[in-house]
Design an enzyme around this catalytic site. Structure first.
Site, PDB file in Angstrom:
ATOM      1  N   PRO A   2      32.735  44.689  18.083  1.00 45.85           N
ATOM      2  CA  PRO A   2      33.590  44.700  16.836  1.00 45.85           C
ATOM      3  C   PRO A   2      34.829  44.447  16.938  1.00 45.85           C
ATOM      4  O   PRO A   2      35.774  44.818  17.763  1.00 45.85           O
ATOM      5  CB  PRO A   2      33.448  46.594  16.746  1.00 45.85           C
ATOM      6  CG  PRO A   2      32.596  46.979  17.869  1.00 45.85           C
ATOM      7  CD  PRO A   2      32.569  45.866  18.765  1.00 45.85           C
ATOM      8  N   GLU A   3      35.419  43.799  15.840  1.00 50.15           N
ATOM      9  CA  GLU A   3      36.832  43.624  15.181  1.00 50.15           C
ATOM     10  C   GLU A   3      37.115  44.812  14.279  1.00 50.15           C
ATOM     11  O   GLU A   3      36.246  45.782  13.927  1.00 50.15           O
ATOM     12  CB  GLU A   3      37.032  42.438  14.979  1.00 50.15           C
ATOM     13  CG  GLU A   3      36.802  41.317  16.212  1.00 50.15           C
ATOM     14  CD  GLU A   3      37.223  39.979  15.904  1.00 50.15           C
ATOM     15  OE1 GLU A   3      38.596  39.894  15.096  1.00 50.15           O
ATOM     16  OE2 GLU A   3      36.616  39.125  16.193  1.00 50.15           O
ATOM     17  N   ARG A 115      27.960  47.912  27.517  1.00 53.88           N
ATOM     18  CA  ARG A 115      28.795  47.196  28.651  1.00 53.88           C
ATOM     19  C   ARG A 115      29.920  48.251  28.974  1.00 53.88           C
ATOM     20  O   ARG A 115      30.626  48.023  29.846  1.00 53.88           O
ATOM     21  CB  ARG A 115      29.575  45.726  27.831  1.00 53.88           C
ATOM     22  CG  ARG A 115      29.768  44.830  28.653  1.00 53.88           C
ATOM     23  CD  ARG A 115      30.208  43.561  27.953  1.00 53.88           C
ATOM     24  NE  ARG A 115      31.053  42.820  28.525  1.00 53.88           N
ATOM     25  CZ  ARG A 115      31.723  41.897  28.044  1.00 53.88           C
ATOM     26  NH1 ARG A 115      31.138  41.465  26.694  1.00 53.88           N
ATOM     27  NH2 ARG A 115      32.445  41.144  28.593  1.00 53.88           N
TER      28      ARG A 115
END
Length: 282
Positions: A2-3, A115
């Site tokens: 996500p940005e 992650r």
DNA sequence: CACGACTCCTGCTGGC
DNA sequence: TGCCAGCAGGAGTCGT
């Protein structure tokens, strides 16, 4: 992944389903995220009520209060590169990488992060104002709010005088303006006609006004596009809920520029990939 | 201080 | 077809 737009869309998606609810229980299956999830989190959160769901940079801030409406602190959630926050029915089975469950009165707020670059942190009253939190205090201004809205060009110009680092790196660092990640940095610089390698201190006021506008346009368009996926954040255990704009340059190395047809180039800057059109961006 | 390299982790993809 | 090196959208820390 996500940005800022993905974080904002996540926030908008979950807010109506968690605000005003009481937290009944917390389950941490794996607290080994970017930083350890605080061991006593259940003691701080259980029995409190969710008062606000806001955002600063790429952090989602969940403000908590007690039954007497007194503030109790802020739960800080960062999605890192692969994190998601979903509102699910309470009996939804956990899958691999579902690290944290926050059980509410009528549903379940679930944090997944394969992650584990993300973070779930606690900022209590004893830690002082949330704005002074070590992860927030040095952040630049919000790109879609005042003062960037009316003074973005001047802010970028003023804060880059004397800086030799490439403008792409300066944008990613987030110390002047937050929320511009690797994709939208490339896209914004393309729309502003600025080469990502240009030393930030050598860019003039007029070009920075164009960049400020490009950043706002790109981020706002991405948030708007994400609005169509809002329902994916509730009751959906599979689909990513994320979305893509049609990129001008990002991930388009070797393909023709959509404006002039010149071949798009890929370079490495600070261990990250950048994409640009050598003709449109000087 | 400013800058750039390195790091954490798992999952996919592209090239052989 | 199968294998595996390399790379992925973040950002703090460290050395220069």
């Amino acid at each position: 992944m996500p940005e800022l737009p993905e974080v904002e869309v996540t926030r908008l998606g979950i807010k109506p389903y968690i605000e005003g609810r009481r937290i009944d229980a917390i389950l941490v299956r794996n607290g080994d995220l970017r930083w350890p999830v605080p061991v006593g989190l259940h003691k701080d959160l259980t029995g409190t009520w969710i008062k606000t769901v806001t955002r600063r940079g790429k952090f989602i801030l969940i403000g908590l209060m007690d039954a007497g409406q007194n503030d109790r602190g802020t739960l800080m959630v960062h999605l890192g590169m692969t994190g998601t926050l979903r509102v699910l029915q309470g009996d939804t089975p956990a899958q691999l990488h579902d690290h944290i469950d926050i059980r509410l009165q009528d549903n379940l707020l679930r944090y997944r992060d394969p992650r584990r670059f993300g973070a779930v942190l606690w900022h209590g009253l004893e830690d002082g104002p949330i704005a002074n939190n070590r992860h927030l205090r040095d952040l630049g201004v919000e790109p879609l709010m005042s003062p960037f809205i009316e003074s973005g060009g001047e802010i970028l110009y003023r804060q880059t005088r004397g800086r030799s680092a490439p403008i792409k790196q300066i944008l990613l660092a987030g110390q002047i303006v937050v929320g511009v990640g690797n994709i939208y940095a490339s896209e914004s610089l393309f729309r502003a006609g600025i080469n990502p390698k240009t030393a930030a201190g050598r860019i003039g006021l007029e070009r920075y006004w164009r960049l400020a506008g490009a950043i706002q346009d790109v981020l706002a368009a991405a948030i708007q596009k994400g609005g169509s996926t809002l329902r994916d954040f509730v009751g959906s255990d599979g689909a990513s809920g994320y979305f893509q704009l049609d990129y001008f340059v990002y991930d388009r190395a070797g393909q023709p520029c959509r404006v002039c047809g010149t071949t798009i180039r890929a370079i490495r800057q600070g261990q990250r990939s950048s994409f640009y059109c050598p003709k449109c961006q000087k």
